[in-house]
Design a protein around this motif. Structure first.
Motif, mmCIF file in Angstrom:
data_model
loop_
_atom_site.group_PDB
_atom_site.id
_atom_site.type_symbol
_atom_site.label_atom_id
_atom_site.label_comp_id
_atom_site.label_asym_id
_atom_site.label_seq_id
_atom_site.Cartn_x
_atom_site.Cartn_y
_atom_site.Cartn_z
ATOM 1 N N PHE A 89 0.846 -1.305 0.164
ATOM 2 C CA PHE A 89 0.045 0.049 -0.119
ATOM 3 C C PHE A 89 0.960 1.100 -0.130
ATOM 4 O O PHE A 89 0.756 2.113 -0.710
ATOM 5 N N PHE A 90 1.958 1.297 0.858
ATOM 6 C CA PHE A 90 2.502 2.557 0.922
ATOM 7 C C PHE A 90 3.679 2.972 -0.195
ATOM 8 O O PHE A 90 3.746 3.917 -0.711
ATOM 9 N N THR A 91 4.226 1.448 -0.769
ATOM 10 C CA THR A 91 5.014 1.508 -1.623
ATOM 11 C C THR A 91 4.204 2.029 -3.191
ATOM 12 O O THR A 91 4.845 2.953 -3.847
ATOM 13 N N ALA A 92 3.038 1.776 -3.206
ATOM 14 C CA ALA A 92 2.209 1.964 -4.438
ATOM 15 C C ALA A 92 1.584 3.522 -4.294
ATOM 16 O O ALA A 92 1.787 4.188 -5.181
ATOM 17 N N LEU A 93 1.435 3.856 -3.226
ATOM 18 C CA LEU A 93 1.139 5.321 -2.860
ATOM 19 C C LEU A 93 2.181 6.280 -2.934
ATOM 20 O O LEU A 93 2.241 7.253 -3.582
ATOM 21 N N LEU A 94 3.652 5.875 -2.578
ATOM 22 C CA LEU A 94 4.705 6.608 -3.198
ATOM 23 C C LEU A 94 5.019 6.537 -4.512
ATOM 24 O O LEU A 94 5.364 7.651 -5.057
ATOM 25 N N ILE A 115 19.757 7.226 -3.512
ATOM 26 C CA ILE A 115 20.989 7.225 -2.653
ATOM 27 C C ILE A 115 20.726 5.988 -1.714
ATOM 28 O O ILE A 115 21.698 5.312 -1.039
ATOM 29 N N THR A 116 19.379 5.934 -0.843
ATOM 30 C CA THR A 116 19.274 5.081 0.174
ATOM 31 C C THR A 116 19.285 3.420 -0.346
ATOM 32 O O THR A 116 19.423 2.764 0.346
ATOM 33 N N MET A 117 19.449 3.152 -1.788
ATOM 34 C CA MET A 117 19.491 1.857 -2.245
ATOM 35 C C MET A 117 20.767 1.348 -2.176
ATOM 36 O O MET A 117 21.045 0.261 -2.233
ATOM 37 N N PHE A 118 21.890 2.354 -2.325
ATOM 38 C CA PHE A 118 23.186 2.123 -2.281
ATOM 39 C C PHE A 118 24.151 2.431 -0.941
ATOM 40 O O PHE A 118 24.919 1.750 -0.693
ATOM 41 N N PHE A 119 23.237 3.366 -0.176
ATOM 42 C CA PHE A 119 23.972 3.604 1.174
ATOM 43 C C PHE A 119 23.092 3.616 2.166
ATOM 44 O O PHE A 119 21.798 3.656 2.078
ATOM 45 N N SER A 120 23.514 3.014 3.271
ATOM 46 C CA SER A 120 22.727 3.065 4.550
ATOM 47 C C SER A 120 23.752 3.654 5.805
ATOM 48 O O SER A 120 24.839 3.746 5.743
ATOM 49 N N GLY A 121 22.847 3.689 6.881
ATOM 50 C CA GLY A 121 23.572 4.285 8.165
ATOM 51 C C GLY A 121 24.341 3.243 8.853
ATOM 52 O O GLY A 121 25.111 3.765 9.700
ATOM 53 N N ILE A 147 9.306 -1.428 5.607
ATOM 54 C CA ILE A 147 8.125 -1.474 5.038
ATOM 55 C C ILE A 147 7.975 -0.625 3.449
ATOM 56 O O ILE A 147 7.151 -1.035 2.867
ATOM 57 N N ILE A 148 8.982 0.116 3.341
ATOM 58 C CA ILE A 148 9.206 0.621 1.911
ATOM 59 C C ILE A 148 10.467 0.226 1.145
ATOM 60 O O ILE A 148 11.402 0.109 1.814
ATOM 61 N N SER A 149 10.090 -0.097 -0.064
ATOM 62 C CA SER A 149 11.579 -0.614 -0.909
ATOM 63 C C SER A 149 11.627 0.109 -1.899
ATOM 64 O O SER A 149 10.521 0.450 -2.838
#
Length: 296
Positions: A89-94, A115-121, A147-149
């Motif tokens: 739901f939230f991924t489709a909404l985004l 950027i978040t696909m390749f780097f994380s904290g 929850i978000i991909s």
């Protein structure tokens, strides 16, 4: 179209190679299934490959005596169903918002997401964030962090971009709002892509053991994959006996049960349910994976 002799030879060679490759991939799973239905003491002698040599259901009986397994199974089912629904739901909404060319700073948002696909904290900052949000040892920590991909959002956005603009224009003329267009028009015609993403997401939630191992310390909240990892990395008789004295007494009296046989039975219980979901979503999966592969 008639094939030449060389084409027929090449075609059959490809079929043979693909068949051998499929058998090589399926054999480990089949062997584990066979061992789970075979007496542990007989399996220890070796030679159990394609069929059970001493068929038994004792392995599954012992495993199901452990109340933690049933609880973990329920936690995983709830996590998979709830997490998949919320994630899709939230991924489709985004994705719907990102598909709009009129969205301000659309390209900048996309760069930020990429950027978040390749780097994380990293693990430690993520753990500190989860702890500060008060989600340690809660059911929601198994769902919310993943929850978000971004990748799934890009796939769904690509599908939304391919929808005819006339669908939304006609709805707006009839007085439909953006939310109405999304729920009444876009979602109903997006079955293939949403089913495909739901399948990917469900498999991810079902197979994830790392989240439970890092953020969960209560046994009653452990997913089944995390519990399976603990069982495989420790003395399974101690694991089961600590929560079920009847099962431990049964194993002490009956030496036909071994660690390997119980581990395989547990693994089958944790694996087969998610495999059974594929036939129901296969017709959508074939359509969904082709999204974005062609451009006219």
């Amino acid at each position: 179209m008639r094939l030449s002799l060389g084409d027929k030879i090449m075609q059959r060679t490809i079929y043979i190679l693909l068949t051998l490759l499929a058998l090589l991939m399926l054999y480990p799973f089949w062997n584990a299934l066979v061992i789970s239905f075979n007496l542990g003491s007989d399996t220890a002698l070796g030679g159990v490959t394609l069929l059970p040599r001493a068929f038994t259901l004792e392995n599954y009986y012992i495993v199901f005596q452990d109340h933690r397994l049933l609880n973990s199974f329920l936690i995983t089912i709830l996590r998979t169903l709830g997490g998949t629904a919320l994630s899709v739901f939230f991924t489709a909404l985004l994705a719907y918002g990102m598909s709009k060319k009129t969205l301000l700073f659309r390209k900048q948002y996309m760069v930020f997401f990429m950027i978040t696909m390749f780097f994380s904290g990293g693990l430690i900052p993520s753990y500190l964030l989860v702890r500060s949000l008060g989600m340690l040892d809660t059911f929601w920590v198994l769902i919310i962090p993943g929850i978000i991909s971004v990748w799934n959002m890009i796939v769904i956005r690509t599908f939304f971009n391919a929808l005819p603009e006339g669908l939304e224009e006609s709805a707006k003329i009839d007085g439909c709002s953006n939310y109405g267009i999304f729920f009444r028009i876009v979602i109903p015609v997006s079955g293939p892509v949403l089913a495909t993403i739901a399948l990917f997401t469900a498999v991810g939630y079902w197979n994830d053991w790392f989240t439970g191992a890092i953020y969960i310390t209560k046994d009653e909240l452990l997913p089944i994959q995390t519990l399976l990892r603990q069982v495989m990395n420790s003395n399974i008789m101690t694991q089961i006996g600590s929560s079920n004295a009847i099962a431990l007494d049964h194993m002490n009296r009956n030496r036909t049960i071994t660690t390997k046989s119980l581990t395989m039975a547990t693994m089958m219980i944790a694996t087969i349910p998610i495999i059974l979901t594929y036939p129901f979503l296969q017709k959508y999966f074939v359509k969904g994976v082709m999204i974005g592969s062609l451009k006219e």
